[in-house]
Every structure is written in structure tokens, then in C-alpha cells.
Design a protein around this motif. Structure first.
Motif, mmCIF file in Angstrom:
data_model
loop_
_atom_site.group_PDB
_atom_site.id
_atom_site.type_symbol
_atom_site.label_atom_id
_atom_site.label_comp_id
_atom_site.label_asym_id
_atom_site.label_seq_id
_atom_site.Cartn_x
_atom_site.Cartn_y
_atom_site.Cartn_z
ATOM 1 N N THR A 123 -10.594 -94.588 41.383
ATOM 2 C CA THR A 123 -11.100 -93.620 42.355
ATOM 3 C C THR A 123 -12.617 -93.636 42.344
ATOM 4 O OG1 THR A 123 -9.194 -92.202 41.978
ATOM 5 C CG2 THR A 123 -11.106 -91.182 43.004
ATOM 6 N N GLU A 124 -13.189 -93.737 43.529
ATOM 7 C CA GLU A 124 -14.641 -93.743 43.635
ATOM 8 C C GLU A 124 -15.111 -92.361 44.072
ATOM 9 O OE1 GLU A 124 -17.990 -96.620 45.654
ATOM 10 O OE2 GLU A 124 -15.912 -97.263 45.543
ATOM 11 N N LEU A 125 -15.948 -91.735 43.261
ATOM 12 C CA LEU A 125 -16.520 -90.431 43.575
ATOM 13 C C LEU A 125 -18.004 -90.601 43.859
ATOM 14 C CD1 LEU A 125 -15.097 -88.101 40.767
ATOM 15 C CD2 LEU A 125 -14.314 -88.279 43.114
ATOM 16 N N SER A 126 -18.528 -89.766 44.748
ATOM 17 C CA SER A 126 -19.972 -89.767 44.959
ATOM 18 C C SER A 126 -20.603 -88.874 43.893
ATOM 19 C CB SER A 126 -20.320 -89.247 46.348
ATOM 20 O OG SER A 126 -20.089 -87.859 46.436
ATOM 21 N N ALA A 127 -21.887 -89.060 43.683
ATOM 22 C CA ALA A 127 -22.600 -88.234 42.708
ATOM 23 C C ALA A 127 -22.569 -86.769 43.137
ATOM 24 C CB ALA A 127 -24.034 -88.718 42.558
ATOM 25 N N THR A 128 -22.678 -86.514 44.441
ATOM 26 C CA THR A 128 -22.653 -85.146 44.952
ATOM 27 C C THR A 128 -21.310 -84.482 44.672
ATOM 28 O OG1 THR A 128 -24.184 -85.791 46.701
ATOM 29 C CG2 THR A 128 -22.979 -83.731 47.014
ATOM 30 N N THR A 129 -20.224 -85.207 44.892
ATOM 31 C CA THR A 129 -18.889 -84.664 44.635
ATOM 32 C C THR A 129 -18.717 -84.344 43.157
ATOM 33 O OG1 THR A 129 -17.943 -85.884 46.485
ATOM 34 C CG2 THR A 129 -16.411 -85.147 44.784
ATOM 35 N N PHE A 130 -19.119 -85.265 42.285
ATOM 36 C CA PHE A 130 -18.979 -85.032 40.853
ATOM 37 C C PHE A 130 -19.812 -83.829 40.412
ATOM 38 C CE2 PHE A 130 -20.202 -85.750 36.406
ATOM 39 C CZ PHE A 130 -18.948 -85.659 35.835
ATOM 40 N N ARG A 131 -21.059 -83.741 40.880
ATOM 41 C CA ARG A 131 -21.901 -82.595 40.519
ATOM 42 C C ARG A 131 -21.287 -81.285 41.005
ATOM 43 N NH1 ARG A 131 -26.320 -86.287 41.436
ATOM 44 N NH2 ARG A 131 -26.408 -85.615 43.598
ATOM 45 N N GLY A 132 -20.642 -81.310 42.174
ATOM 46 C CA GLY A 132 -19.952 -80.116 42.671
ATOM 47 C C GLY A 132 -18.814 -79.716 41.755
ATOM 48 N N PRO A 141 -24.575 -94.441 22.665
ATOM 49 C CA PRO A 141 -23.690 -95.131 23.619
ATOM 50 C C PRO A 141 -22.492 -94.291 24.052
ATOM 51 C CG PRO A 141 -23.359 -95.986 21.411
ATOM 52 C CD PRO A 141 -24.527 -95.039 21.338
ATOM 53 N N HIS A 142 -22.255 -93.177 23.389
ATOM 54 C CA HIS A 142 -21.136 -92.312 23.744
ATOM 55 C C HIS A 142 -21.564 -91.198 24.695
ATOM 56 C CE1 HIS A 142 -18.545 -94.387 20.977
ATOM 57 N NE2 HIS A 142 -19.471 -94.254 20.049
ATOM 58 N N ARG A 143 -22.826 -91.174 25.088
ATOM 59 C CA ARG A 143 -23.351 -90.214 26.057
ATOM 60 C C ARG A 143 -23.643 -90.961 27.352
ATOM 61 N NH1 ARG A 143 -21.515 -87.347 22.616
ATOM 62 N NH2 ARG A 143 -22.638 -85.801 21.407
ATOM 63 N N LEU A 144 -23.174 -90.401 28.464
ATOM 64 C CA LEU A 144 -23.266 -91.095 29.738
ATOM 65 C C LEU A 144 -24.087 -90.310 30.753
ATOM 66 C CD1 LEU A 144 -19.460 -91.944 30.091
ATOM 67 C CD2 LEU A 144 -21.243 -93.397 29.140
ATOM 68 N N THR A 145 -24.878 -91.029 31.550
ATOM 69 C CA THR A 145 -25.582 -90.424 32.678
ATOM 70 C C THR A 145 -24.597 -90.278 33.839
ATOM 71 O OG1 THR A 145 -26.227 -92.546 33.610
ATOM 72 C CG2 THR A 145 -27.753 -91.547 32.000
ATOM 73 N N THR A 146 -25.019 -89.626 34.900
ATOM 74 C CA THR A 146 -24.150 -89.433 36.059
ATOM 75 C C THR A 146 -23.673 -90.764 36.622
ATOM 76 O OG1 THR A 146 -25.310 -87.380 36.607
ATOM 77 C CG2 THR A 146 -23.974 -88.359 38.342
ATOM 78 N N ASP A 147 -24.577 -91.730 36.773
ATOM 79 C CA ASP A 147 -24.186 -93.046 37.297
ATOM 80 C C ASP A 147 -23.164 -93.730 36.399
ATOM 81 O OD1 ASP A 147 -25.815 -92.762 39.515
ATOM 82 O OD2 ASP A 147 -27.495 -93.856 38.609
ATOM 83 N N GLN A 148 -23.336 -93.617 35.095
ATOM 84 C CA GLN A 148 -22.394 -94.215 34.156
ATOM 85 C C GLN A 148 -21.044 -93.493 34.201
ATOM 86 O OE1 GLN A 148 -24.963 -93.731 30.766
ATOM 87 N NE2 GLN A 148 -25.392 -95.939 30.668
ATOM 88 N N VAL A 149 -21.074 -92.177 34.387
ATOM 89 C CA VAL A 149 -19.832 -91.407 34.513
ATOM 90 C C VAL A 149 -19.053 -91.876 35.738
ATOM 91 C CG1 VAL A 149 -18.915 -89.121 35.085
ATOM 92 C CG2 VAL A 149 -20.590 -89.350 33.258
ATOM 93 N N LEU A 150 -19.732 -92.029 36.865
ATOM 94 C CA LEU A 150 -19.073 -92.459 38.097
ATOM 95 C C LEU A 150 -18.470 -93.850 37.951
ATOM 96 C CD1 LEU A 150 -21.666 -91.106 40.674
ATOM 97 C CD2 LEU A 150 -19.495 -90.075 39.988
ATOM 98 N N ALA A 151 -19.182 -94.743 37.278
ATOM 99 C CA ALA A 151 -18.658 -96.090 37.039
ATOM 100 C C ALA A 151 -17.443 -96.042 36.119
ATOM 101 C CB ALA A 151 -19.748 -96.978 36.443
#
Length: 81
Positions: free
Chosen positions: A22-31, A4-14
Motif C-alpha cells: 500500500t502506498e501512502l502519501s506523507a500527508t495521509t500518514f501525518r493525518g 537504524p531502528h528509527r525511521l523518518t517519514t520517508d523511510q516509514v512510507l517506504a
């Protein structure tokens, strides 16, 4: 069972949205991750990168605001007495 302490990209954004509003897109975060401006994933399951929850919370709460130039060295002012 998943950690539960490891997060996927979607969970990170949430989590970023919940922590900072602040709302980030997945593309922005990956960049950010690619350029080293955000924490790197700590592990992968298949092709899915996973991030440590505490790393993301710390990064989200300490990241500079929009338009901040973090690539410039801090200026040093000379004291005049």
C-alpha cells in the motif's frame, strides 16, 4: 551515528509499501498520526520526527482495510436457541 531502528517519514512510507504493498502519501500518514490512528513518533531530532521500526511494521500489518469503520462499536448479537 543514526539509529537504524528509527525511521523518518520517508523511510516509514517506504517500509509500509514494502510490507503491505500500500502506498501512502506523507500527508495521509501525518493525518493518521495526528488523529492517533498511527503510532506516534518516539523521538525527534530537531524538527524531524522519528518512528520505531517495529511499531511501524506492527501497525502496517494490522491496520484495517480501506473503508473499515473503526469508530463504530462492535455489535453484539443475541443468541437465539
Amino acid at each position: 551515528m543514526a539509529n537504524p531502528h528509527r525511521l523518518t517519514t520517508d523511510q516509514v512510507l517506504a517500509l509500509i509499501k514494502a510490507e503491505t504493498g500500500t502506498e501512502l502519501s506523507a500527508t495521509t500518514f501525518r493525518g493518521y498520526v495526528t488523529r492517533g490512528q498511527a503510532p506516534a513518533p518516539v523521538e525527534k531530532i530537531g524538527r524531524t520526527p522519528l518512528w520505531k521500526r517495529s511499531d511501524i511494521i506492527q501497525w502496517a500489518n494490522n491496520r484495517p482495510g480501506q473503508g473499515a469503520r473503526t469508530d463504530l462499536p462492535k455489535s453484539r448479537r443475541r443468541r437465539t436457541d
